[in-house]
Design an enzyme around this catalytic site. Structure first.
Site, PDB file in Angstrom:
ATOM      1  N   SER A   5       5.735  -7.406  14.361  1.00 39.16           N
ATOM      2  CA  SER A   5       6.476  -7.774  13.127  1.00 39.16           C
ATOM      3  C   SER A   5       7.582  -8.472  13.430  1.00 39.16           C
ATOM      4  CB  SER A   5       6.854  -6.414  12.720  1.00 39.16           C
ATOM      5  OG  SER A   5       7.631  -6.641  11.472  1.00 39.16           O
ATOM      6  N   TYR A  35      12.469   1.098  12.884  1.00 36.71           N
ATOM      7  CA  TYR A  35      11.061   0.598  13.033  1.00 36.71           C
ATOM      8  C   TYR A  35      11.158  -0.947  13.887  1.00 36.71           C
ATOM      9  CZ  TYR A  35       7.252  -2.330  11.251  1.00 36.71           C
ATOM     10  OH  TYR A  35       6.145  -2.911  11.013  1.00 36.71           O
TER      11      TYR A  35
HETATM   12  N1  LIG Z   1       2.669  -4.325   5.900  1.00 41.33           N
HETATM   13  C1  LIG Z   1       3.837  -4.856   6.588  1.00 41.33           C
HETATM   14  O1  LIG Z   1       4.593  -5.459   5.767  1.00 41.33           O
HETATM   15  C2  LIG Z   1       3.660  -5.124   7.967  1.00 41.33           C
HETATM   16  C3  LIG Z   1       4.510  -6.160   8.466  1.00 41.33           C
HETATM   17  C4  LIG Z   1       4.344  -6.548   9.738  1.00 41.33           C
HETATM   18  C5  LIG Z   1       3.550  -5.774  10.607  1.00 41.33           C
HETATM   19  N2  LIG Z   1       3.167  -4.710  10.167  1.00 41.33           N
HETATM   20  C6  LIG Z   1       2.072  -3.843  11.160  1.00 41.33           C
HETATM   21  O2  LIG Z   1       0.721  -4.012  10.971  1.00 41.33           O
HETATM   22  C7  LIG Z   1       0.278  -2.887  11.344  1.00 41.33           C
HETATM   23  C8  LIG Z   1      -0.755  -2.376  10.050  1.00 41.33           C
HETATM   24  O3  LIG Z   1       0.165  -2.246   9.024  1.00 41.33           O
HETATM   25  P1  LIG Z   1      -0.453  -2.106   7.529  1.00 41.33           P
HETATM   26  O4  LIG Z   1       0.374  -2.925   6.560  1.00 41.33           O
HETATM   27  O5  LIG Z   1      -2.014  -2.352   7.717  1.00 41.33           O
HETATM   28  O6  LIG Z   1      -0.231  -0.650   7.466  1.00 41.33           O
HETATM   29  P2  LIG Z   1      -1.276   0.592   6.821  1.00 41.33           P
HETATM   30  O7  LIG Z   1      -2.338   0.268   6.081  1.00 41.33           O
HETATM   31  O8  LIG Z   1      -0.292   1.803   6.601  1.00 41.33           O
HETATM   32  O9  LIG Z   1      -1.764   1.049   8.390  1.00 41.33           O
HETATM   33  C9  LIG Z   1      -1.103   1.598   9.498  1.00 41.33           C
HETATM   34  C10 LIG Z   1      -2.183   2.320  10.092  1.00 41.33           C
HETATM   35  O10 LIG Z   1      -1.537   3.072  11.156  1.00 41.33           O
HETATM   36  C11 LIG Z   1      -2.299   4.371  11.493  1.00 41.33           C
HETATM   37  N3  LIG Z   1      -1.594   5.253  12.154  1.00 41.33           N
HETATM   38  C12 LIG Z   1      -0.263   5.813  12.041  1.00 41.33           C
HETATM   39  N4  LIG Z   1       0.107   6.677  12.638  1.00 41.33           N
HETATM   40  C13 LIG Z   1      -1.019   6.724  13.725  1.00 41.33           C
HETATM   41  C14 LIG Z   1      -1.186   7.700  14.600  1.00 41.33           C
HETATM   42  N5  LIG Z   1      -0.337   8.485  14.938  1.00 41.33           N
HETATM   43  N6  LIG Z   1      -2.522   7.638  15.343  1.00 41.33           N
HETATM   44  C15 LIG Z   1      -3.524   6.624  14.902  1.00 41.33           C
HETATM   45  N7  LIG Z   1      -3.091   5.657  13.855  1.00 41.33           N
HETATM   46  C16 LIG Z   1      -2.002   5.983  13.345  1.00 41.33           C
HETATM   47  C17 LIG Z   1      -2.610   4.771   9.905  1.00 41.33           C
HETATM   48  O11 LIG Z   1      -3.679   5.498   9.981  1.00 41.33           O
HETATM   49  P3  LIG Z   1      -3.718   6.993   8.808  1.00 41.33           P
HETATM   50  O12 LIG Z   1      -4.712   6.548   8.031  1.00 41.33           O
HETATM   51  O13 LIG Z   1      -4.187   7.919   9.822  1.00 41.33           O
HETATM   52  O14 LIG Z   1      -2.309   7.294   8.482  1.00 41.33           O
HETATM   53  C18 LIG Z   1      -3.143   3.142   9.532  1.00 41.33           C
HETATM   54  O15 LIG Z   1      -4.330   3.030  10.024  1.00 41.33           O
HETATM   55  C19 LIG Z   1       1.137  -1.760  11.658  1.00 41.33           C
HETATM   56  O16 LIG Z   1       1.407  -1.788  13.042  1.00 41.33           O
HETATM   57  C20 LIG Z   1       2.546  -2.532  10.874  1.00 41.33           C
HETATM   58  O17 LIG Z   1       3.581  -1.960  11.497  1.00 41.33           O
HETATM   59  C21 LIG Z   1       2.967  -4.325   8.895  1.00 41.33           C
END
Ligand SMILES: NC(=O)c1ccc[n+]([C@@H]2O[C@H](COP(=O)([O-])OP(=O)(O)OC[C@H]3O[C@@H](n4cnc5c(N)ncnc54)[C@H](OP(=O)(O)O)[C@@H]3O)[C@@H](O)[C@H]2O)c1
Length: 251
Positions: A144, A157
């Site tokens: 990120s 974070y």
């Molecule tokens: N959205 C943004 O603005 C953004 C920006 C930059 C980077 N990112 C990164 O991109 C990645 C995906 O984010 P997203 O936006 O797609 O969010 P998201 O839809 O909330 O996805 C997060 C994922 O992490 C999983 N997770 C959380 N805790 C876990 C654990 N203990 N063990 C296994 N899985 C776990 C969740 O599973 P559950 O369904 O079990 O909760 C979900 O599949 C993340 O690493 C995030 O930090 C996001």
């Protein structure tokens, strides 16, 4: 992936319900991907995610995976790789936490660090060794921009992502020349459930835009991908802004 310009036939997603990961899987299935493993915490969300990809014609299996249980990673990922080769591992799990709340509850802050950083160190090393053993493949890590510079609003974070990013860069260097490629993806604000309800940051983007950038990065065998791409320039300026100025910026 035998050919450097090729896209994966088989995909393993760590964090199988991630909206960004699922947008990426949909895009890759539309191109070439036929077999998908969704690794995540068991439940209806994981099964629904798998079903949504099956309707696109992919062979999709799920496997229980918890980033917070590193002792299990060797077994879980070992089982997946034993079933057949994996061309691409997408490390997509992560939690944002609640900065204001977590500052007052250090154990919750540690949960963010354990999920985003130490969970990824464990899963990343296990996946990298499996890819190296098969002699090819890519590991794509969702980092990120938050890891680029500490912000008052999300430094718990952000620091976990800084650790993850440094780890993934080093892993990429360690694997350089082995046939295994590591790509660090640095999105800015992406509209997913992770950011739902938060004030939108400048240059906000979508999971589909991240998926497009991942595909392009894989085709180019890039080591670093920014989404949107202009963030590379923006962050190279912001990284050097004096602290007193940076603190006052609306970023
Ligand atoms: N959205 C943004 O603005 C953004 C920006 C930059 C980077 N990112 C990164 O991109 C990645 C995906 O984010 P997203 O936006 O797609 O969010 P998201 O839809 O909330 O996805 C997060 C994922 O992490 C999983 N997770 C959380 N805790 C876990 C654990 N203990 N063990 C296994 N899985 C776990 C969740 O599973 P559950 O369904 O079990 O909760 C979900 O599949 C993340 O690493 C995030 O930090 C996001």
């Amino acid at each position: 992936m035998k050919d450097a310009t090729d896209l994966p036939q088989s995909l393993l997603v760590l964090g199988g319900t991630s909206e960004i990961a699922l947008a990426t899987a949909r895009r890759l299935i539309a191109r070439r991907t036929r077999s998908v493993w969704l690794a995540g915490r068991p439940g209806s969300a994981l099964e629904q995610a798998a079903e949504s990809l099956r309707t696109l014609g992919a062979d999709v299996r799920t496997v229980a995976f918890d980033a917070l249980d590193p002792e299990s990673h060797e077994t879980v990922l070992g089982k997946v790789f034993a079933e057949g080769g994996i061309d691409l591992v997408l490390l997509a799990f992560g939690i944002l936490g609640d900065q204001a709340y977590d500052e007052r509850d250090p154990l919750r802050a540690v949960q963010v660090a354990r999920t985003n950083y130490t969970g990824a160190v464990s899963a990343g090393l296990v996946a990298a060794r499996a890819l190296q053993t098969q002699g090819h493949g890519s590991l794509v890590v969702l980092s990120s921009v938050a890891g680029e510079r500490a912000r008052r609003a999300d430094f718990i974070y952000g620091s976990s992502k800084a650790g993850l990013d440094t780890f993934a860069q080093g892993l990429g260097d360690a694997l350089y020349g082995t046939g295994v490629h590591v790509m660090v993806v640095r999105p800015g604000f992406v509209r997913t459930r992770m950011t739902a309800g938060l004030p939108e940051a400048p240059l906000a983007t979508t999971p589909e835009a991240v998926a497009t950038a991942v595909e392009l990065g894989l085709r180019r065998r890039s080591e670093t991908v920014w989404v949107p791409g202009v963030l590379r320039l923006v962050m190279s300026v912001l990284r050097h802004a004096p602290r007193a100025l940076f603190r006052r910026l609306p970023v």
